[in-house]
Design a protein around this motif. Structure first.
Motif, PDB file in Angstrom:
ATOM      1  N   HIS A  20       1.376  16.041  13.201  1.00 27.25           N
ATOM      2  CA  HIS A  20       2.452  16.281  14.056  1.00 27.25           C
ATOM      3  C   HIS A  20       3.352  14.613  13.677  1.00 27.25           C
ATOM      4  CE1 HIS A  20       4.344  17.226  17.467  1.00 27.25           C
ATOM      5  NE2 HIS A  20       4.009  17.150  18.161  1.00 27.25           N
ATOM      6  N   ASN A  21       4.318  15.031  13.191  1.00 27.55           N
ATOM      7  CA  ASN A  21       5.129  13.703  12.579  1.00 27.55           C
ATOM      8  C   ASN A  21       6.364  14.279  13.314  1.00 27.55           C
ATOM      9  OD1 ASN A  21       6.255  12.138  12.247  1.00 27.55           O
ATOM     10  ND2 ASN A  21       4.049  10.613  11.909  1.00 27.55           N
ATOM     11  N   ASP A  22       7.326  14.555  14.273  1.00 28.65           N
ATOM     12  CA  ASP A  22       9.040  14.771  14.228  1.00 28.65           C
ATOM     13  C   ASP A  22       9.572  13.755  12.985  1.00 28.65           C
ATOM     14  OD1 ASP A  22       6.951  14.450  16.591  1.00 28.65           O
ATOM     15  OD2 ASP A  22       8.541  15.490  17.529  1.00 28.65           O
ATOM     16  N   ARG A  23       9.047  12.409  13.157  1.00 28.63           N
ATOM     17  CA  ARG A  23       9.786  11.814  12.711  1.00 28.63           C
ATOM     18  C   ARG A  23       9.907  12.402  10.415  1.00 28.63           C
ATOM     19  NH1 ARG A  23      11.287   6.267  12.600  1.00 28.63           N
ATOM     20  NH2 ARG A  23      10.253   5.964  14.375  1.00 28.63           N
ATOM     21  N   LEU A  24       9.041  12.339   9.884  1.00 28.44           N
ATOM     22  CA  LEU A  24       8.182  12.452   8.632  1.00 28.44           C
ATOM     23  C   LEU A  24       8.985  13.890   7.992  1.00 28.44           C
ATOM     24  CD1 LEU A  24       5.482  10.403   8.398  1.00 28.44           C
ATOM     25  CD2 LEU A  24       7.850   9.920   7.739  1.00 28.44           C
ATOM     26  N   HIS A  66      11.716  14.577   5.732  1.00 28.82           N
ATOM     27  CA  HIS A  66      10.855  15.303   4.493  1.00 28.82           C
ATOM     28  C   HIS A  66      10.697  16.668   4.838  1.00 28.82           C
ATOM     29  CE1 HIS A  66      11.247  11.590   2.778  1.00 28.82           C
ATOM     30  NE2 HIS A  66      10.149  10.563   3.700  1.00 28.82           N
ATOM     31  N   PRO A  67      12.058  17.379   4.771  1.00 27.67           N
ATOM     32  CA  PRO A  67      11.010  19.266   5.293  1.00 27.67           C
ATOM     33  C   PRO A  67       9.887  19.580   4.114  1.00 27.67           C
ATOM     34  CG  PRO A  67      13.512  18.909   5.252  1.00 27.67           C
ATOM     35  CD  PRO A  67      13.217  17.352   4.549  1.00 27.67           C
ATOM     36  N   ASP A  68      10.398  19.365   3.172  1.00 26.86           N
ATOM     37  CA  ASP A  68      10.097  20.250   1.475  1.00 26.86           C
ATOM     38  C   ASP A  68       8.265  19.328   2.144  1.00 26.86           C
ATOM     39  OD1 ASP A  68       9.961  17.384   1.267  1.00 26.86           O
ATOM     40  OD2 ASP A  68       9.116  17.557  -0.069  1.00 26.86           O
ATOM     41  N   CYS A  69       7.856  18.769   3.237  1.00 24.46           N
ATOM     42  CA  CYS A  69       6.384  18.300   3.132  1.00 24.46           C
ATOM     43  C   CYS A  69       6.324  18.921   4.685  1.00 24.46           C
ATOM     44  CB  CYS A  69       6.480  17.016   3.378  1.00 24.46           C
ATOM     45  SG  CYS A  69       6.435  16.520   1.607  1.00 24.46           S
ATOM     46  N   ARG A  96       0.551  -1.227   0.378  1.00 23.23           N
ATOM     47  CA  ARG A  96       0.256  -0.230  -0.084  1.00 23.23           C
ATOM     48  C   ARG A  96       0.645   1.233  -0.382  1.00 23.23           C
ATOM     49  NH1 ARG A  96      -5.446   0.095   0.955  1.00 23.23           N
ATOM     50  NH2 ARG A  96      -4.877  -1.900   2.143  1.00 23.23           N
ATOM     51  N   TRP A  97       2.119   0.921   0.159  1.00 25.28           N
ATOM     52  CA  TRP A  97       3.052   2.040   0.404  1.00 25.28           C
ATOM     53  C   TRP A  97       4.231   2.099  -0.441  1.00 25.28           C
ATOM     54  CZ3 TRP A  97       1.284   5.696   3.334  1.00 25.28           C
ATOM     55  CH2 TRP A  97       0.266   5.238   4.795  1.00 25.28           C
ATOM     56  N   SER A  98       4.377   1.749  -1.407  1.00 21.26           N
ATOM     57  CA  SER A  98       4.608   0.884  -2.312  1.00 21.26           C
ATOM     58  C   SER A  98       5.659   2.400  -2.816  1.00 21.26           C
ATOM     59  CB  SER A  98       4.949  -0.084  -2.926  1.00 21.26           C
ATOM     60  OG  SER A  98       6.101   0.300  -4.296  1.00 21.26           O
ATOM     61  N   GLY A  99       6.070   2.665  -3.355  1.00 17.68           N
ATOM     62  CA  GLY A  99       6.891   4.289  -3.629  1.00 17.68           C
ATOM     63  C   GLY A  99       6.591   5.930  -3.402  1.00 17.68           C
ATOM     64  N   ARG A 100       5.787   5.962  -2.114  1.00 16.67           N
ATOM     65  CA  ARG A 100       5.583   6.540  -1.111  1.00 16.67           C
ATOM     66  C   ARG A 100       7.006   7.054  -0.294  1.00 16.67           C
ATOM     67  NH1 ARG A 100       0.273   6.623   0.304  1.00 16.67           N
ATOM     68  NH2 ARG A 100      -1.561   5.931  -1.421  1.00 16.67           N
ATOM     69  N   ARG A 101       7.321   9.054  -0.780  1.00 14.49           N
ATOM     70  CA  ARG A 101       7.592   8.927   0.688  1.00 14.49           C
ATOM     71  C   ARG A 101       7.347   9.252   1.371  1.00 14.49           C
ATOM     72  NH1 ARG A 101      10.107  14.444  -0.644  1.00 14.49           N
ATOM     73  NH2 ARG A 101       7.994  15.584  -0.830  1.00 14.49           N
ATOM     74  N   LEU A 102       6.361   9.370   2.707  1.00 16.95           N
ATOM     75  CA  LEU A 102       5.637   9.570   3.710  1.00 16.95           C
ATOM     76  C   LEU A 102       5.123   8.257   3.355  1.00 16.95           C
ATOM     77  CD1 LEU A 102       3.684  13.084   3.783  1.00 16.95           C
ATOM     78  CD2 LEU A 102       6.573  12.556   3.623  1.00 16.95           C
ATOM     79  N   ARG A 103       5.387   7.061   4.623  1.00 17.43           N
ATOM     80  CA  ARG A 103       5.733   6.136   4.828  1.00 17.43           C
ATOM     81  C   ARG A 103       5.130   6.165   6.066  1.00 17.43           C
ATOM     82  NH1 ARG A 103       8.063   1.863   1.846  1.00 17.43           N
ATOM     83  NH2 ARG A 103       8.008   3.754  -0.295  1.00 17.43           N
TER      84      ARG A 103
END
Length: 387
Positions: free
Chosen positions: A112-116, A120-123, A70-77
């Motif tokens: 509110h997701n410190d890890r992501l 991925h700062p652009d997000c 379901r998350w294949s190819g996704r940066r945010l997972r």
């Protein structure tokens, strides 16, 4: 009235299913459990945990097993917490909840997701100077919106009854970060302006709404420089509606439309799988405009508005709900979270009186915060109050 207790997956893993669910049913007497599925970084004290008293929660970790396809190819997972090892607490909780006739809710922290944010700062949201708030994800970013929808789809496979949507909106400057420091007094206006997102996607959304986004950003930068340079200016009252002839206030309104549309998309996804979505408004009426929270609009977009009924007295809880009614949110369309601990309650009668207020007003659902963070005696208070 439906009832549940909010809890961490680590509460279940550390205590075992028999103790954990036994406390929920035999002591608290609730009809469900609201288990954190994705949660932010924290350090907590656990009064009755048999394995540890203090636990650190990892930044932006997931407490279920994501489906790789379901998350294949996704940066945010979602990234599973190391605390769960090779187990799937949500699968275990779902099986046990079904066996005991309890409802399972997914307490999900979305933006509110410190890890992501750090990965991925652009997000992440960007202030008027282009500085990124890396503990957050921007609700206007297309990848963030896809991530939020897919989280709901993932949780549906566990037979979840409801999604408790926390942080499905923007956050201001002072949302809380380790060693967050302000040695000069910024003042409420500067803090508010530093919390506005002017990323590419937010500016584009504002322009589509007819708002001069570049003019608004320039006005915010100028006002911030003025207030940051002068402590007298920093103390001046906020007048956001006057900046750039109202362009800044209109920009904030466009941000609210972004949050409302995201809530509608996530609710639609929940609908597809027969789940409810509760939008958690932690601050209450009048406090969420700068976070993009438009209560009347969100009440129509989501199935339910959930709020924190944290207060010392039953009268204060009643006043909080009356404030929501003034904003077009009826008690029958709400869920309320109460704390049975000493910070809010001086005894069982206090909690029982608050529950009685909710019943009187027609609130259909009450939740209690938080299983692992309270003493076992507080679980007994819940049972007495519900009985």
């Amino acid at each position: 009235m439906e009832s549940s207790v909010l809890a961490f997956a680590t509460d279940l893993l550390d205590e075992g299913a028999d103790t954990f669910f036994g406390n929920l049913t035999d002591r608290a007497g609730v009809g469900g459990v609201t288990l954190a599925s994705v949660y932010h970084e924290a350090r907590d004290v656990f009064p009755h945990n048999p394995r540890r008293v203090i636990r650190y929660l990892e930044p932006g970790a997931a407490y279920f097993r994501p489906d790789p396809a379901r998350w294949s190819g996704r940066r945010l997972r979602p990234v599973p917490s190391t605390a769960i090892g090779d187990r799937d607490p949500f699968a275990e909780a779902a099986e046990e909840a079904r066996r005991r006739g309890l409802k399972l809710h997914a307490w999900t922290v979305f933006c509110h997701n410190d890890r992501l944010g750090f990965e991925h700062p652009d997000c992440a949201p960007a202030n008027a100077f282009g500085d990124r708030h890396l503990t957050e994800l921007c609700p206007a970013h297309p990848e963030v919106r896809a991530y939020a929808r897919t989280l709901v789809t993932e949780l549906a496979r566990y037979g979840v009854d409801a999604i408790r949507a926390e942080s499905l909106h923007f956050h201001g400057l002072r949302h809380g970060y380790h060693h967050e420091r302000y040695f000069e007094e910024l003042g409420p206006a500067a803090e508010a302006l530093l919390g506005l997102c002017f990323c590419t996607h937010c500016r584009a959304a504002a322009v589509r709404a007819g708002v001069p986004a570049e003019e608004a950003a320039a006005a915010v930068r100028a006002e911030l420089r003025r207030r940051l340079a002068d402590d007298t200016a920093a103390a001046e009252p906020a007048a956001l509606d006057e900046l750039a002839d109202g362009a800044v206030a209109a920009y904030v309104d466009a941000s609210a439309a972004t949050v409302t549309s995201l809530a509608a998309e996530v609710t639609e996804e929940a609908d597809r799988y027969g789940m409810r979505l509760s939008f958690l408004d932690g601050g209450g009426p009048g406090s969420g405009w700068l976070s993009g929270i438009d209560l009347p609009a969100l009440a129509k977009a989501a199935h339910q508005i959930e709020t924190l009924g944290y207060a010392r007295t039953p009268e204060a809880v009643r006043e909080k709900l009356a404030a929501f009614a003034l904003h077009g949110v009826r008690p029958r369309d709400m869920a309320v979270i109460l704390r049975p601990m000493a910070s809010d309650c001086d005894g069982p009668a206090n909690l029982a009186a608050k529950v009685a207020v909710l019943r009187e007003l027609g609130v259909p659902e009450v939740e209690f915060y938080h299983y692992g963070l309270m003493r076992l005696s507080s679980l007994d208070r819940i049972g007495a109050a519900l009985a």
